[in-house]
Design a protein around this motif. Sequence first.
Motif, PDB file in Angstrom:
ATOM      1  N   ASN A  75     -25.992  14.901 -95.283  1.00 27.15           N
ATOM      2  CA  ASN A  75     -27.346  14.816 -95.827  1.00 27.15           C
ATOM      3  C   ASN A  75     -27.917  13.399 -95.778  1.00 27.15           C
ATOM      4  OD1 ASN A  75     -27.137  17.581 -96.501  1.00 27.15           O
ATOM      5  ND2 ASN A  75     -25.951  17.018 -98.318  1.00 27.15           N
ATOM      6  N   GLY A  76     -27.338  12.576 -94.935  1.00 28.52           N
ATOM      7  CA  GLY A  76     -27.849  11.210 -94.795  1.00 28.52           C
ATOM      8  C   GLY A  76     -29.267  11.211 -94.262  1.00 28.52           C
ATOM      9  N   PRO A  77     -29.993  10.110 -94.432  1.00 36.14           N
ATOM     10  CA  PRO A  77     -31.389  10.078 -93.991  1.00 36.14           C
ATOM     11  C   PRO A  77     -31.505  10.034 -92.473  1.00 36.14           C
ATOM     12  CG  PRO A  77     -30.687   7.928 -94.754  1.00 36.14           C
ATOM     13  CD  PRO A  77     -29.554   8.847 -95.017  1.00 36.14           C
ATOM     14  N   ASP A  78     -32.672  10.361 -91.985  1.00 41.40           N
ATOM     15  CA  ASP A  78     -32.953  10.255 -90.552  1.00 41.40           C
ATOM     16  C   ASP A  78     -32.990   8.766 -90.208  1.00 41.40           C
ATOM     17  OD1 ASP A  78     -33.729  10.470 -87.972  1.00 41.40           O
ATOM     18  OD2 ASP A  78     -35.785  11.113 -88.398  1.00 41.40           O
ATOM     19  N   THR A  79     -32.166   8.358 -89.261  1.00 43.56           N
ATOM     20  CA  THR A  79     -32.074   6.923 -88.968  1.00 43.56           C
ATOM     21  C   THR A  79     -33.037   6.478 -87.876  1.00 43.56           C
ATOM     22  OG1 THR A  79     -30.249   7.433 -87.494  1.00 43.56           O
ATOM     23  CG2 THR A  79     -29.691   6.709 -89.729  1.00 43.56           C
ATOM     24  N   GLY A  80     -33.779   7.402 -87.325  1.00 43.03           N
ATOM     25  CA  GLY A  80     -34.782   7.036 -86.323  1.00 43.03           C
ATOM     26  C   GLY A  80     -34.188   6.828 -84.943  1.00 43.03           C
ATOM     27  N   GLY A  81     -34.825   5.944 -84.180  1.00 45.54           N
ATOM     28  CA  GLY A  81     -34.427   5.745 -82.780  1.00 45.54           C
ATOM     29  C   GLY A  81     -33.175   4.911 -82.647  1.00 45.54           C
ATOM     30  N   ARG A  82     -32.888   4.552 -81.400  1.00 44.40           N
ATOM     31  CA  ARG A  82     -31.626   3.898 -81.073  1.00 44.40           C
ATOM     32  C   ARG A  82     -31.397   2.602 -81.878  1.00 44.40           C
ATOM     33  NH1 ARG A  82     -30.560   2.216 -74.890  1.00 44.40           N
ATOM     34  NH2 ARG A  82     -30.812   4.443 -74.637  1.00 44.40           N
ATOM     35  N   ALA A  92     -21.156  14.725 -89.603  1.00 42.13           N
ATOM     36  CA  ALA A  92     -21.971  13.851 -88.745  1.00 42.13           C
ATOM     37  C   ALA A  92     -22.719  14.655 -87.691  1.00 42.13           C
ATOM     38  CB  ALA A  92     -21.076  12.814 -88.087  1.00 42.13           C
ATOM     39  N   MET A  93     -22.082  15.672 -87.170  1.00 40.71           N
ATOM     40  CA  MET A  93     -22.733  16.489 -86.138  1.00 40.71           C
ATOM     41  C   MET A  93     -23.787  17.396 -86.762  1.00 40.71           C
ATOM     42  SD  MET A  93     -19.781  17.505 -83.423  1.00 40.71           S
ATOM     43  CE  MET A  93     -18.180  16.836 -83.671  1.00 40.71           C
ATOM     44  N   GLU A  94     -23.454  17.958 -87.890  1.00 38.39           N
ATOM     45  CA  GLU A  94     -24.420  18.850 -88.555  1.00 38.39           C
ATOM     46  C   GLU A  94     -25.666  18.083 -88.977  1.00 38.39           C
ATOM     47  OE1 GLU A  94     -21.277  22.187 -90.293  1.00 38.39           O
ATOM     48  OE2 GLU A  94     -22.137  20.721 -91.672  1.00 38.39           O
ATOM     49  N   ARG A  95     -25.485  16.841 -89.321  1.00 43.22           N
ATOM     50  CA  ARG A  95     -26.630  16.012 -89.720  1.00 43.22           C
ATOM     51  C   ARG A  95     -27.667  15.929 -88.595  1.00 43.22           C
ATOM     52  NH1 ARG A  95     -25.606   9.789 -91.266  1.00 43.22           N
ATOM     53  NH2 ARG A  95     -27.732   9.105 -91.599  1.00 43.22           N
ATOM     54  N   LEU A  96     -27.158  15.965 -87.329  1.00 40.11           N
ATOM     55  CA  LEU A  96     -28.069  15.887 -86.185  1.00 40.11           C
ATOM     56  C   LEU A  96     -28.539  17.263 -85.734  1.00 40.11           C
ATOM     57  CD1 LEU A  96     -26.164  13.144 -84.206  1.00 40.11           C
ATOM     58  CD2 LEU A  96     -28.281  12.870 -85.490  1.00 40.11           C
ATOM     59  N   GLY A  97     -28.199  18.269 -86.486  1.00 42.32           N
ATOM     60  CA  GLY A  97     -28.701  19.613 -86.193  1.00 42.32           C
ATOM     61  C   GLY A  97     -27.766  20.470 -85.383  1.00 42.32           C
ATOM     62  N   TYR A  98     -26.588  19.946 -85.045  1.00 42.59           N
ATOM     63  CA  TYR A  98     -25.631  20.756 -84.285  1.00 42.59           C
ATOM     64  C   TYR A  98     -24.855  21.666 -85.232  1.00 42.59           C
ATOM     65  CZ  TYR A  98     -26.237  17.484 -80.401  1.00 42.59           C
ATOM     66  OH  TYR A  98     -26.755  16.737 -79.393  1.00 42.59           O
ATOM     67  N   LYS A  99     -24.419  22.798 -84.664  1.00 40.96           N
ATOM     68  CA  LYS A  99     -23.452  23.615 -85.404  1.00 40.96           C
ATOM     69  C   LYS A  99     -22.079  23.166 -84.930  1.00 40.96           C
ATOM     70  CE  LYS A  99     -24.346  28.145 -85.615  1.00 40.96           C
ATOM     71  NZ  LYS A  99     -24.832  29.432 -85.033  1.00 40.96           N
ATOM     72  N   PHE A 108     -25.569  10.123 -82.496  1.00 38.90           N
ATOM     73  CA  PHE A 108     -24.374  10.967 -82.433  1.00 38.90           C
ATOM     74  C   PHE A 108     -23.118  10.091 -82.442  1.00 38.90           C
ATOM     75  CE2 PHE A 108     -21.003  13.300 -80.413  1.00 38.90           C
ATOM     76  CZ  PHE A 108     -21.156  14.600 -80.857  1.00 38.90           C
ATOM     77  N   THR A 109     -23.109   9.096 -81.529  1.00 39.32           N
ATOM     78  CA  THR A 109     -21.918   8.250 -81.390  1.00 39.32           C
ATOM     79  C   THR A 109     -21.628   7.499 -82.689  1.00 39.32           C
ATOM     80  OG1 THR A 109     -22.509   7.976 -79.081  1.00 39.32           O
ATOM     81  CG2 THR A 109     -20.866   6.459 -79.946  1.00 39.32           C
ATOM     82  N   LEU A 110     -22.643   6.862 -83.227  1.00 38.97           N
ATOM     83  CA  LEU A 110     -22.412   6.079 -84.448  1.00 38.97           C
ATOM     84  C   LEU A 110     -22.076   6.975 -85.629  1.00 38.97           C
ATOM     85  CD1 LEU A 110     -25.077   3.218 -84.245  1.00 38.97           C
ATOM     86  CD2 LEU A 110     -22.681   3.186 -83.610  1.00 38.97           C
ATOM     87  N   GLY A 111     -22.728   8.123 -85.688  1.00 41.54           N
ATOM     88  CA  GLY A 111     -22.450   9.067 -86.786  1.00 41.54           C
ATOM     89  C   GLY A 111     -20.993   9.488 -86.778  1.00 41.54           C
ATOM     90  N   VAL A 112     -20.508   9.882 -85.605  1.00 31.59           N
ATOM     91  CA  VAL A 112     -19.120  10.324 -85.496  1.00 31.59           C
ATOM     92  C   VAL A 112     -18.179   9.145 -85.764  1.00 31.59           C
ATOM     93  CG1 VAL A 112     -17.383  11.165 -83.867  1.00 31.59           C
ATOM     94  CG2 VAL A 112     -19.606  12.270 -83.980  1.00 31.59           C
ATOM     95  N   PHE A 113     -18.557   7.977 -85.254  1.00 28.78           N
ATOM     96  CA  PHE A 113     -17.682   6.821 -85.414  1.00 28.78           C
ATOM     97  C   PHE A 113     -17.567   6.403 -86.878  1.00 28.78           C
ATOM     98  CE2 PHE A 113     -16.534   2.331 -85.121  1.00 28.78           C
ATOM     99  CZ  PHE A 113     -15.335   2.505 -84.464  1.00 28.78           C
TER     100      PHE A 113
END
Lengths: 367, 523
Positions: free
Chosen positions: B228-235, B66-73, B180-185
Amino acid sequence: MPKALSLWSTHRFWLGLLLELGVKPRNIVLSSDTSEAQFRKYAKGRVAVETCYPAKCLSGHVGQLLLGQRRPLDLILCPMVYSLPSFIAGRVQDTLSCSRDMGAVESMKSSFLDEGGSGNGRLLTPLVSLGEPAIAERQLAESLAEPFGVRRRDVVRAVRAGYRELREFDSEMRDRSMEILSCCARQGSPCIGVLGRPYHMDPGIGHRIVDTLQRQGYPLLWNQYFPKDEALLRWLFAPDLKAGFVSDPLDISDVWPASFSSNTNEIVWGAKFAARCPWISCVVRLSSYECGMDQPTHTPVQRMVEASGTLFFKFGDLDATKPSGSIAIRTETVLHYLAERSESILSQKRARLPPQCPLTQIQAEVG
Amino acid sequence: MRERNVYQTEIMPAPESRLRIDNQSGAACEHYRLRPPRPLTESEKRRVTLLFGGATWKHERLMQGAMERLGYKAEPLPQILHRDLLAGKDYIDAGACCPTAFTAGSLINYLRQAVAELGPQRVVRDYVFLTAGGCGPCRFGQYQESYALALEGIGLPDFRVLLLDLKGIGPGSFETTVPFTLGVFWAFMCGDVLSELEYMTRPYETVPGETDQVLRECVELLYGAIRNGPDTGGRYRTVLWYLCAGHYRRTLARVLRKFSAIRVDRLRVKPKVKVTGEFWLQAHEGDGNYRIKQWLESEGAEVIPPVYTAWCDFLIQARRDRAWERRGTVRGARAVAMYLVVLSRLLHRAYDGLRASLANLPAALPSQSELQRLAAPYYHYRLEGGESYCLIGKALHAYRHRTAHMICELSPYGCLPNTMSMGAMAGVLRHYPDLLYAPIEIKGDAEVQALSRCQMNLTEAHRRARTEFEDALRRFGLTTERIREHERNDPALCRADTRIPHHGYAGTAANYVAEVAARLGAR
């Protein structure tokens, strides 16, 4: 009422409330100070879990009230205090009680299931958020009106009387602390700051450790009642305010950001105060065995005090046993260093502060 | 032996660096002050590695995705070992509860290794540790200080520990976003349903090790889908995507297909043990709780693992109760309470959606209101901290609904709130004397005592499971041979993806007998 845990800082509230509800003073019974005998007689075999000594003692106090009275009591009021009134409320995240302080009542109740007539019928254990008066009024109105046979609005009035009583007592204690400090300032003499939780004033929990020091002529100031005279605080914290480390003399965010626990917050603020107040040349920290709320503060508090050059002594892991021998040796050490270092500590700490001391000014004005 | 300040000569001196020294602002500046960790700058966000830990390896792997999806290492700390406890105890103030000692020790040991490989400057520059914040009343929220103390002890005072706090209480907080929050959750929820599937399958697998192998494949499958999930856009689009899109459900359906290949023998009579307790310990699967879940399985039990999602639901409920209590006295409190009710319902709906993808094999989340109601005579629902009413509520829930033979409650030694609810359990046991309850206080270094205590209750749980199974056979007039014969006609019964409904028995084998009977029409 059991004289245990948060009752040591809120007893005046409860007394004010009960008197306003029409309970006669002679009908208000408090359990005795904590003692080994009390624990042995009433709590032994009832404490189901390993926990801190002050929480264990609650069973002894309640047992004494429930089983140790010549005439059975009508009601035993043992509140679950969720949050506490605090003089630094508003500058901190919250003023919650320790989770053992609130939960100990439920744990204790389970050990008295078979006593007290119909289960725990005589035990009244309302949950109350004393830190939020408007909520406390509602909570106590819901839980006390029926047992006391009064209307809800009478309870609300009584709650307000309780807060008034507590404020007046608190103010009186702080005035006395201010007098002690003024006396020290006038005479250039040291005093001792005591950092502990309110129940450390209980001789069975604090073991009268600091009384020994007081008997040697060193006045004591307990952190719960450190003065909060505005002129004094602004003077003590002037460099911090000027440098922008804090927004207010009661602000502790520069040293303790996770400020949700009321007594912990006050200990931390007390450490800051003691570190800055020139006449407090020594700090004695009291901490009970297995106190989980004290545990993360041990090093920060010690550093806060010692960074200013103030002497720091900790009496930790206090339990049922009073280790008289080791207390005597340690107090001797404290007294030795107090005698040897107080003068230089006082002058060093005084030199760091602005020259215009409000305490000496007050003296000058009085003179 | 302590090795304090081992890197002190290479970077800034340790203890003094935490005191702000500023000659210009005068003598007052010698006072002790915390130095908040440097915040993550935008340029750093994609460069530094976010270290985290505290969950099971499955959950951590999915969180990593979930974190890597948002570009974090992102990198989870290694599996907790006993040596982590020793390191933690050595560097933080004495008396900390064992989850903190384990976590601090794990971080210390990881960083020591990293320093040996990369040098202290690079470690301080390229890594941060993410941990959860808290707002009381338990001391959990104050442990950031303990981590700082430990880092100072190994000479890395400038290493950043950032709080994952939705409230963002201070400069030491990690800025969380809705994705980030929803991805991790969602990663947590997927980990939960997968864990349930794992624990209900492994005790009955006919080929030893097959479940673990499939599990590893499934974790990687989910990790890839999350990463590798899609970009979900804004909030708002993100919220809608998580609630409506079937991305996770489709992946879980593939997980179920993989599990369907596992053959199981549900006629093995095993006591069901529900593991409850402190948040960290109950879910943990390493040395931190003596690997008690693995041990229970090795002793012939079926474990009902705790789910993180239920704990999140409990937190929402606690905040809802607090807000509701403030209605009429604090502006907006009623609206906050209503919002939290909606949030809890959405959480249940989302979790049920994921369960449905796994043929409803994982159990539904318990109703927090029911847990509160069950626990009410023994524990006030507003006594916050730790797991509050949940421990008593879950024990009584399992007892009354007959979903487990035994409760194994894991609490850290010195846990402030849980010791109180364990004390209140004495009252519960007096009213429910046949509730099999094993409270295990975990110190981290007293394995034999803890497991032998559990063993005593487990023996009785075995007896009850056997009696229940034999009763079911008698009641439905079946024999194991007759059931085996039916299995040959209905091979789907032996597949791990076949749901055996609850027929009122606690044990899987007894419920299986009832299910076979139902299918045979033999009432």
